[in-house]
Design an enzyme around this catalytic site. Sequence first.
Site, short mmCIF file in Angstrom:
data_model
loop_
_atom_site.label_atom_id
_atom_site.label_comp_id
_atom_site.label_asym_id
_atom_site.label_seq_id
_atom_site.Cartn_x
_atom_site.Cartn_y
_atom_site.Cartn_z
N LYS A 65 0.82 -1.20 0.00
CA LYS A 65 0.00 0.00 0.00
C LYS A 65 0.87 1.27 0.00
O LYS A 65 2.08 1.21 0.06
CB LYS A 65 -0.96 -0.04 1.20
CG LYS A 65 -1.71 -1.36 1.33
CD LYS A 65 -2.38 -1.78 0.04
CE LYS A 65 -3.27 -3.01 0.12
NZ LYS A 65 -2.74 -4.19 0.78
C1 LIG Z 1 -9.36 -3.76 -1.48
C2 LIG Z 1 -8.72 -4.33 -0.26
N1 LIG Z 1 -9.40 -4.37 0.88
C3 LIG Z 1 -8.86 -4.86 2.01
C4 LIG Z 1 -7.57 -5.34 2.03
C5 LIG Z 1 -7.04 -5.94 3.27
O1 LIG Z 1 -5.90 -5.33 3.77
P1 LIG Z 1 -4.83 -6.14 4.64
O2 LIG Z 1 -3.98 -6.93 3.72
O3 LIG Z 1 -4.08 -5.05 5.35
O4 LIG Z 1 -5.61 -6.99 5.60
C6 LIG Z 1 -6.80 -5.32 0.85
C7 LIG Z 1 -5.43 -5.81 0.83
O5 LIG Z 1 -4.79 -5.90 -0.17
C8 LIG Z 1 -7.39 -4.79 -0.32
O6 LIG Z 1 -6.72 -4.76 -1.48
#
Ligand SMILES: Cc1ncc(COP(=O)(O)O)c(C=O)c1O
Length: 440
Positions: free
Chosen positions: A224
């Site tokens: 990110k």
């Molecule tokens: C659209 C979206 N939502 C939620 C998440 C979840 O994030 P995390 O990997 O920090 O749990 C991601 C992770 O890539 C994502 O791309």
Amino acid sequence: MNRRRFVLATAAAASAAQQPPKPAIDDDLPVRESPLRAGYFGSDYYDEKERRQLDDVLETKRPFRWYGPGSEPPAKVLTFEREFAARMQARFALAVTSGTAALITAVAALEIGPGDEVILPAWTWHSCYSAIVLAGALPVFAEIDESFNIDPADFERNITSHTKAVMAVHLQGNPCDMDRVLAVARSHGIKVIEDCAQSVGASFKGRPVGSWGDIGIYSLQLNKTITAGEGGAVVTNDAALFERATRFHDLGVLRPPHQKVLGRSQVDGFPGSQFRMSEFTGGVLLAQLRKLDTIVAGLRSHARRVYDGIRDVPGLRLRTRPDPAGDLGVAVFVGFDSKERRDRYMAAMKAQNVPASPPGGSVILPVVPHVEQKRTIHSAWPSFTSERGRAIRYGAECCPRTIDILSRFAGVSLHPRFTASDTADIVTAIRKVYPVVLRA
Ligand SMILES: Cc1ncc(COP(=O)(O)O)c(C=O)c1O
């Protein structure tokens, strides 16, 4: 690229734009001598600032956000929350352990549960689907459009009397058209969860994504915009939602520092999870947050240069951007009328050492085997025991347009630390390859 190669490449680009299609361009000199690679964003900016934050936690021996040695409670996570809320133009921010934890927390804050339906795009990350199913609610997929985000018209078509919320997921840096999403949601009394995991720092009409809907979530994982390896955040302008989110992320408890932020408690306790962020993570994220604007400015300036450099390519089809100024600029996607042509474009761009990839970072959820088979951790899971839960069918039939769109686009990824020469190479390669592939 040296001067000779540049001259040859631009000459080739100019002639490719004017002449009839050639069957292949692989015999030309590639635009670059070695492949262009984008890599990670936030972690490329790690320096003494993150190190000092970590050293501070080690030296003071205060890794836990609520207490530790010393007369005052630790404050890195709390300070991160205050600065994150200000940056995202939201009243409240809550730090959690991941974007997935943030989604689960947001769903709990909105009191989504058995009997409720939540609409999400067919193309997004596993976490969106999991958060809905883990709450015992029913996921309902809507198609994406050529922005790769949820199609507001298909969102509206999927609304029933049981729809409680929609997930507006801002994918690969591109903000959803929040005017249209909010108009549909508000006219049907539906709550809006903005998932900004892939778009930390993007905005719509000048306001950060996450602050438009009822509640917004972010991921701070490695891929990110800013990162501590793992991490997440929830924002809202609603005090009751913030209190429910806060209690949910910490076993139903409202700690004094959050009580102080809220002013007045208005929600009784209930069982929750444990998604508290550590001071190590909070410290790194504080340092990263203070670099967010630099990272975003870098990405956007490169994206602008690429879009400006290719806008007059004949027949150019771009990913739709509801607000180009708000786009984070993580990649420049071009489209075709068929998968075959798109694949030819990718092969030709690879040969130029400017690789382009299909849309990424998400999955076509309805065709994931455990989704298609409606598998859950217990056979009596409430998501799929209701009449509609039993009747609903996932699989490729529920998202043909999504599958089609994703098969026809490819994008070149950008990085905030690209050089002007890197972006010039991208422009040269697209100008050289796109018209040829289009006319082949
Ligand atoms: C659209 C979206 N939502 C939620 C998440 C979840 O994030 P995390 O990997 O920090 O749990 C991601 C992770 O890539 C994502 O791309």
